[in-house]
Design a protein around this motif. Structure first.
Motif, PDB file in Angstrom:
ATOM      1  N   MET A   1       2.237   1.833  -9.479  1.00 36.26           N
ATOM      2  CA  MET A   1       1.127   2.419  -8.816  1.00 36.26           C
ATOM      3  C   MET A   1       1.361   3.875  -8.763  1.00 36.26           C
ATOM      4  SD  MET A   1      -0.980  -0.336  -8.508  1.00 36.26           S
ATOM      5  CE  MET A   1      -2.103   0.288  -7.306  1.00 36.26           C
TER       6      MET A   1
ATOM      7  N   LYS B   1      -3.195  -3.463  -2.490  1.00 38.10           N
ATOM      8  CA  LYS B   1      -2.907  -4.657  -3.283  1.00 38.10           C
ATOM      9  C   LYS B   1      -2.871  -5.994  -2.425  1.00 38.10           C
ATOM     10  CE  LYS B   1       0.242  -3.828  -6.453  1.00 38.10           C
ATOM     11  NZ  LYS B   1       1.219  -4.175  -7.690  1.00 38.10           N
TER      12      LYS B   1
ATOM     13  N   HIS C   1      -7.147   9.846  -1.997  1.00 35.72           N
ATOM     14  CA  HIS C   1      -7.281   8.500  -2.206  1.00 35.72           C
ATOM     15  C   HIS C   1      -5.938   7.707  -1.791  1.00 35.72           C
ATOM     16  CE1 HIS C   1     -10.429   8.666  -4.876  1.00 35.72           C
ATOM     17  NE2 HIS C   1     -10.204   9.969  -5.234  1.00 35.72           N
TER      18      HIS C   1
ATOM     19  N   THR D   1      -6.699  -0.840 -14.488  1.00 35.10           N
ATOM     20  CA  THR D   1      -7.794  -0.880 -13.215  1.00 35.10           C
ATOM     21  C   THR D   1      -9.109  -1.285 -13.947  1.00 35.10           C
ATOM     22  OG1 THR D   1      -6.444   0.502 -11.762  1.00 35.10           O
ATOM     23  CG2 THR D   1      -8.917   0.547 -11.564  1.00 35.10           C
TER      24      THR D   1
ATOM     25  N   ASN E   1      -9.000   0.977  -3.636  1.00 39.90           N
ATOM     26  CA  ASN E   1      -8.576   2.333  -3.368  1.00 39.90           C
ATOM     27  C   ASN E   1      -9.381   3.096  -2.424  1.00 39.90           C
ATOM     28  OD1 ASN E   1      -8.345   5.381  -3.958  1.00 39.90           O
ATOM     29  ND2 ASN E   1      -6.732   4.719  -5.381  1.00 39.90           N
TER      30      ASN E   1
ATOM     31  N   THR F   1      -1.063   7.362  -6.595  1.00 41.40           N
ATOM     32  CA  THR F   1      -2.205   7.625  -5.501  1.00 41.40           C
ATOM     33  C   THR F   1      -3.742   7.457  -6.010  1.00 41.40           C
ATOM     34  OG1 THR F   1      -0.825   9.125  -4.101  1.00 41.40           O
ATOM     35  CG2 THR F   1      -3.073   9.379  -3.916  1.00 41.40           C
ATOM     36  N   ASP F   2      -3.852   8.036  -7.198  1.00 44.50           N
ATOM     37  CA  ASP F   2      -4.970   7.829  -7.853  1.00 44.50           C
ATOM     38  C   ASP F   2      -5.026   6.534  -8.698  1.00 44.50           C
ATOM     39  OD1 ASP F   2      -5.810  10.210  -7.091  1.00 44.50           O
ATOM     40  OD2 ASP F   2      -5.329  11.406  -8.552  1.00 44.50           O
ATOM     41  N   SER F   3      -4.854   5.470  -8.312  1.00 44.95           N
ATOM     42  CA  SER F   3      -4.708   3.959  -8.960  1.00 44.95           C
ATOM     43  C   SER F   3      -5.951   3.702  -9.676  1.00 44.95           C
ATOM     44  CB  SER F   3      -4.346   3.030  -7.812  1.00 44.95           C
ATOM     45  OG  SER F   3      -5.236   2.805  -7.030  1.00 44.95           O
ATOM     46  N   TYR F   4      -7.064   4.262  -9.221  1.00 45.62           N
ATOM     47  CA  TYR F   4      -8.431   4.067 -10.060  1.00 45.62           C
ATOM     48  C   TYR F   4      -8.271   4.401 -11.389  1.00 45.62           C
ATOM     49  CZ  TYR F   4      -9.047   8.879  -8.945  1.00 45.62           C
ATOM     50  OH  TYR F   4      -9.127  10.220  -8.848  1.00 45.62           O
TER      51      TYR F   4
ATOM     52  N   THR G   1       0.744  -1.147   0.047  1.00 47.92           N
ATOM     53  CA  THR G   1      -0.134  -0.143   0.000  1.00 47.92           C
ATOM     54  C   THR G   1       0.956   1.119   0.150  1.00 47.92           C
ATOM     55  OG1 THR G   1      -1.795   1.305   1.174  1.00 47.92           O
ATOM     56  CG2 THR G   1       0.031   0.054   2.573  1.00 47.92           C
TER      57      THR G   1
ATOM     58  N   HIS H   1      -7.123  -5.134  -5.966  1.00 47.35           N
ATOM     59  CA  HIS H   1      -6.683  -3.676  -5.984  1.00 47.35           C
ATOM     60  C   HIS H   1      -8.080  -2.917  -5.482  1.00 47.35           C
ATOM     61  CE1 HIS H   1      -6.613   0.244  -8.469  1.00 47.35           C
ATOM     62  NE2 HIS H   1      -6.176   0.286  -7.204  1.00 47.35           N
TER      63      HIS H   1
ATOM     64  N   TRP I   1      -3.994   3.674  -2.312  1.00 46.26           N
ATOM     65  CA  TRP I   1      -4.174   2.133  -2.735  1.00 46.26           C
ATOM     66  C   TRP I   1      -3.619   1.063  -1.848  1.00 46.26           C
ATOM     67  CZ3 TRP I   1       0.070  -0.506  -3.492  1.00 46.26           C
ATOM     68  CH2 TRP I   1       1.286   0.248  -3.361  1.00 46.26           C
TER      69      TRP I   1
END
Length: 218
Positions: free
Chosen positions: A131, A97, A93, A141, A207, A133-136, A72, A205, A95
């Motif tokens: 990865m 995994k 945000h 994704t 977030n 921070t805004d992994s979405y 993370t 994954h 993330w």
């Protein structure tokens, strides 16, 4: 029983040792401390669960999840990897995994949303993805976003009105590598699916955005 009254336990020593360590820690733990479940390799989990049932410890020790939260940026991974939560340090945000890398066949994660506030993504991401921070928003994704009822396909969100996350929900998330599908089943709720693009391998994954959002692997 040995001829000299020594007790012989015909159990797998590595797995039995994990049970002894867990029970010993529970015995000496301070009140309120949640003892992390043992970490057991996937290939040993079925044997481990059978041993628990044989020893009549399966009600004392919850069934191990098939995966653990493993990496993370700023989220808190708790209780040996079975739980993740957003900390009090501020909204925004972040993330996390899973540990397992899924490259063939089907794999199902079971989760419980213990707390939920504002927004969260649950899905999969390519295991080789760098990865952020805004992994979405990353191109590998795929999953479902809560509060705004979004579906994310290759990092792009749309709003088809699938529903939303809620405190207390139990879900199953299944990746099907053979057919390039991702399926979401909300227990006592709806079932949804989407097509995966770009190939795997895949990792769990999530977030999370707002404290005190918290998710438990079952």
């Amino acid at each position: 029983l040995h001829v000299h009254t020594n007790i012989f336990l015909d159990f797998h020593p590595h797995l039995f040792g994990k049970i002894i360590d867990y029970l010993r820690t529970r015995l000496i733990a301070q009140e309120g401390y949640v003892v992390p479940l043992p970490v057991v390799d996937n290939e040993d989990k079925e044997n481990f669960q059978s041993l628990l049932i044989f020893l009549r410890l399966n009600e004392i020790m919850p069934k191990l999840p098939k995966d653990l939260f493993n990496s993370t940026d700023t989220l808190k991974i708790l209780d040996g990897g079975i739980r993740v939560e957003k900390s009090k340090t501020g909204d925004g945000h972040a993330w996390v995994k899973g540990k397992e890398v899924i490259s063939k066949g089907q794999f199902t994660w079971r989760m419980k949303i213990e707390e939920f506030t504002h927004w969260m993504l649950i899905g999969v991401i390519n295991a080789n993805q760098n990865m952020i921070t805004d992994s979405y928003s990353l191109p590998s994704t795929f999953g479902w976003g809560g509060y705004l009822n979004e579906v994310y396909i290759a990092g792009k969100g749309s709003n088809p009105g699938w529903g939303h996350w809620a405190k207390g929900q139990e879900i199953e998330l299944t990746v099907d590598c053979t057919n390039s599908k991702l399926a979401l089943k909300i227990i006592n709720g709806g079932t949804f699916s989407l097509n995966l693009q770009g190939g795997g391998p895949w990792q769990l994954h999530l977030n999370l955005h707002t404290f005190p959002t918290k998710v438990l692997l079952l």
